[in-house]
Design a protein around this motif. Structure first.
Motif, mmCIF file in Angstrom:
data_model
loop_
_atom_site.group_PDB
_atom_site.id
_atom_site.type_symbol
_atom_site.label_atom_id
_atom_site.label_comp_id
_atom_site.label_asym_id
_atom_site.label_seq_id
_atom_site.Cartn_x
_atom_site.Cartn_y
_atom_site.Cartn_z
ATOM 1 N N VAL A 196 -2.612 1.067 10.100
ATOM 2 C CA VAL A 196 -1.821 0.002 9.484
ATOM 3 C C VAL A 196 -2.754 -1.080 8.962
ATOM 4 C CG1 VAL A 196 0.031 -1.677 9.813
ATOM 5 C CG2 VAL A 196 0.096 0.505 11.045
ATOM 6 N N GLY A 197 -2.643 -1.392 7.682
ATOM 7 C CA GLY A 197 -3.496 -2.391 7.068
ATOM 8 C C GLY A 197 -3.142 -3.804 7.500
ATOM 9 N N GLY A 235 -1.795 -9.594 4.579
ATOM 10 C CA GLY A 235 -1.821 -8.261 4.000
ATOM 11 C C GLY A 235 -1.187 -7.189 4.856
ATOM 12 N N ILE A 236 -0.215 -7.551 5.691
ATOM 13 C CA ILE A 236 0.451 -6.535 6.510
ATOM 14 C C ILE A 236 1.651 -5.962 5.761
ATOM 15 C CG2 ILE A 236 -0.283 -7.605 8.676
ATOM 16 C CD1 ILE A 236 2.656 -8.565 9.015
ATOM 17 N N PRO A 237 1.949 -4.681 5.940
ATOM 18 C CA PRO A 237 3.125 -4.069 5.312
ATOM 19 C C PRO A 237 4.388 -4.368 6.119
ATOM 20 C CG PRO A 237 1.917 -2.419 6.543
ATOM 21 C CD PRO A 237 1.132 -3.693 6.674
ATOM 22 N N GLU A 238 4.871 -5.605 6.026
ATOM 23 C CA GLU A 238 5.906 -6.066 6.944
ATOM 24 C C GLU A 238 7.210 -5.297 6.833
ATOM 25 O OE1 GLU A 238 7.267 -10.195 5.080
ATOM 26 O OE2 GLU A 238 5.086 -9.983 5.128
ATOM 27 N N ALA A 239 7.613 -4.923 5.606
ATOM 28 C CA ALA A 239 8.859 -4.170 5.447
ATOM 29 C C ALA A 239 8.753 -2.781 6.060
ATOM 30 C CB ALA A 239 9.235 -4.072 3.970
ATOM 31 N N LEU A 240 7.595 -2.145 5.898
ATOM 32 C CA LEU A 240 7.397 -0.818 6.479
ATOM 33 C C LEU A 240 7.359 -0.878 8.002
ATOM 34 C CD1 LEU A 240 4.748 0.621 3.998
ATOM 35 C CD2 LEU A 240 7.076 1.474 4.345
ATOM 36 N N ILE A 241 6.777 -1.940 8.552
ATOM 37 C CA ILE A 241 6.740 -2.090 10.010
ATOM 38 C C ILE A 241 8.154 -2.248 10.565
ATOM 39 C CG2 ILE A 241 6.018 -3.607 11.901
ATOM 40 C CD1 ILE A 241 3.459 -4.173 10.262
ATOM 41 N N LEU A 242 8.973 -3.057 9.916
ATOM 42 C CA LEU A 242 10.354 -3.229 10.368
ATOM 43 C C LEU A 242 11.135 -1.925 10.246
ATOM 44 C CD1 LEU A 242 11.194 -6.758 8.899
ATOM 45 C CD2 LEU A 242 10.849 -6.158 11.308
ATOM 46 N N ALA A 243 10.906 -1.192 9.156
ATOM 47 C CA ALA A 243 11.580 0.097 8.988
ATOM 48 C C ALA A 243 11.121 1.095 10.043
ATOM 49 C CB ALA A 243 11.321 0.641 7.590
ATOM 50 N N LEU A 244 9.847 1.031 10.418
ATOM 51 C CA LEU A 244 9.338 1.906 11.473
ATOM 52 C C LEU A 244 10.021 1.603 12.798
ATOM 53 C CD1 LEU A 244 7.337 4.047 12.440
ATOM 54 C CD2 LEU A 244 5.604 2.250 12.636
ATOM 55 N N ARG A 245 10.247 0.329 13.072
ATOM 56 C CA ARG A 245 10.984 -0.026 14.284
ATOM 57 C C ARG A 245 12.365 0.618 14.291
ATOM 58 N NH1 ARG A 245 12.815 -6.148 15.168
ATOM 59 N NH2 ARG A 245 14.032 -5.526 13.338
ATOM 60 N N LYS A 300 -0.408 -2.496 2.428
ATOM 61 C CA LYS A 300 0.242 -3.519 1.609
ATOM 62 C C LYS A 300 -0.659 -3.860 0.423
ATOM 63 C CE LYS A 300 2.744 -7.026 0.254
ATOM 64 N NZ LYS A 300 2.908 -8.228 1.063
ATOM 65 N N ALA A 301 -0.076 -3.880 -0.785
ATOM 66 C CA ALA A 301 -0.799 -4.276 -1.994
ATOM 67 C C ALA A 301 0.077 -5.225 -2.796
ATOM 68 C CB ALA A 301 -1.166 -3.055 -2.829
ATOM 69 N N ILE A 302 -0.537 -6.002 -3.670
ATOM 70 C CA ILE A 302 0.257 -6.907 -4.491
ATOM 71 C C ILE A 302 0.830 -6.189 -5.712
ATOM 72 C CG2 ILE A 302 -1.670 -7.758 -5.911
ATOM 73 C CD1 ILE A 302 -0.274 -10.548 -5.737
ATOM 74 N N LYS A 303 0.145 -5.128 -6.157
ATOM 75 C CA LYS A 303 0.591 -4.458 -7.378
ATOM 76 C C LYS A 303 0.222 -2.979 -7.340
ATOM 77 C CE LYS A 303 -0.383 -6.718 -11.149
ATOM 78 N NZ LYS A 303 -1.148 -7.213 -12.339
ATOM 79 N N ALA A 304 1.092 -2.162 -7.930
ATOM 80 C CA ALA A 304 0.808 -0.733 -8.079
ATOM 81 C C ALA A 304 1.373 -0.262 -9.403
ATOM 82 C CB ALA A 304 1.435 0.067 -6.943
ATOM 83 N N ASP A 305 0.781 0.802 -9.938
ATOM 84 C CA ASP A 305 1.455 1.490 -11.029
ATOM 85 C C ASP A 305 2.155 2.713 -10.434
ATOM 86 O OD1 ASP A 305 -0.445 3.509 -10.728
ATOM 87 O OD2 ASP A 305 -1.535 2.986 -12.544
ATOM 88 N N LYS A 306 2.921 3.421 -11.243
ATOM 89 C CA LYS A 306 3.739 4.503 -10.718
ATOM 90 C C LYS A 306 2.918 5.711 -10.267
ATOM 91 C CE LYS A 306 8.031 3.215 -13.031
ATOM 92 N NZ LYS A 306 9.116 3.610 -13.958
ATOM 93 N N ALA A 307 1.628 5.721 -10.617
ATOM 94 C CA ALA A 307 0.747 6.781 -10.126
ATOM 95 C C ALA A 307 0.183 6.457 -8.748
ATOM 96 C CB ALA A 307 -0.390 7.011 -11.114
ATOM 97 N N GLY A 308 0.434 5.226 -8.260
ATOM 98 C CA GLY A 308 -0.050 4.834 -6.939
ATOM 99 C C GLY A 308 -1.372 4.107 -6.934
#
Length: 233
Positions: free
Chosen positions: A24-25, A31-41, A156-164
């Motif tokens: 987990v970053g 820079g934590i992936p807070e939404a993913l952590i909550l979903a993991l819970r 967690k990143a601030i921006k991505a394109d659809k290729a990741g």
């Protein structure tokens, strides 16, 4: 290949199981992936081993997974901001593998690069070296450290394109690229999503080959870990 998922819960479907190892970053709450952590819970998966520099704080970040008793073991560098972590560790409810910060970073990078182990001077002659192979190079003693590979990486990143392809925001980059590289499957939580080709190649911090799933969280909380004000202000 469509990497975009409609929610953090959907992005975790079919990939998280009991007893898994996750990278987990983040650094503290930066820079934590807070939404993913909550979903993991919400998945209720248990007996997890989590590789992360910190363990969040009480009630936020990885701290919510400690409160729900879903983490069996932490592989971390610094955990001093979490009282529940301290309570569980001292009472024998939680396993802990302390790792010097630079060594932790290199263990993740090496794992993502296909390097099974490496030698470092850090920790030689201390508790960190107990039970590990040591070797002399050029008159100096080194400790052999095994690399780390995770079943799933949450970043967690601030921006991505659809290729990741990912762009990180300044110091929020921290352990995120390393965690992504070390994961057999990587899920990226991003604030902005653009079309493939819109990112300048020199802007990309992590190539999309490391990222299999993307979820957009446009308005994260970004909680401040410690707020210090001068007296009288």
């Amino acid at each position: 290949m469509n990497k975009l998922y409609p929610s953090a819960a959907h992005a975790l479907e079919g990939v998280v199981e009991d007893g898994m190892t996750l990278a987990v970053g983040g650094f503290g709450l930066c820079g934590i992936p807070e939404a993913l952590i909550l979903a993991l819970r919400e998945t209720g998966k248990r007996e997890l081993t989590v590789i992360s520099n910190n363990a969040g704080v009480d009630g936020f970040g990885l701290g919510v997974l400690l409160e729900s008793r879903q983490i069996k073991k932490m592989i971390s560098s610094y955990v001093g901001e979490n009282k529940e972590f301290e309570r569980q560790y001292l009472s024998g409810e939680l396993e802990l593998e302390f790792t010097p910060q630079g060594t932790l970073a290199e263990k993740l990078r090496a794992g993502g690069s296909g390097i099974p182990a490496f030698f470092t001077r850090t920790g030689y002659g201390t508790l960190v070296a107990e039970g590990k192979e040591t070797r002399e190079f050029d008159g100096e003693q080194y400790v052999m450290e095994r690399s780390l590979v995770a079943d799933v990486a949450l970043v967690k990143a601030i921006k991505a394109d659809k290729a990741g392809n990912l762009v990180f925001n300044k110091t929020a980059r921290n352990f995120n690229p390393l965690a992504a590289m070390a994961g057999k499957l990587c899920i990226a939580e991003v604030e902005q999503l653009v079309e493939t080709g819109e990112l300048d190649p020199d802007e990309v911090h992590l190539p999309g080959i490391f990222v299999q799933r993307i979820v957009v969280n446009a308005n994260p909380e970004k909680r401040i870990e410690k707020r210090t004000l001068s007296e009288g202000n």
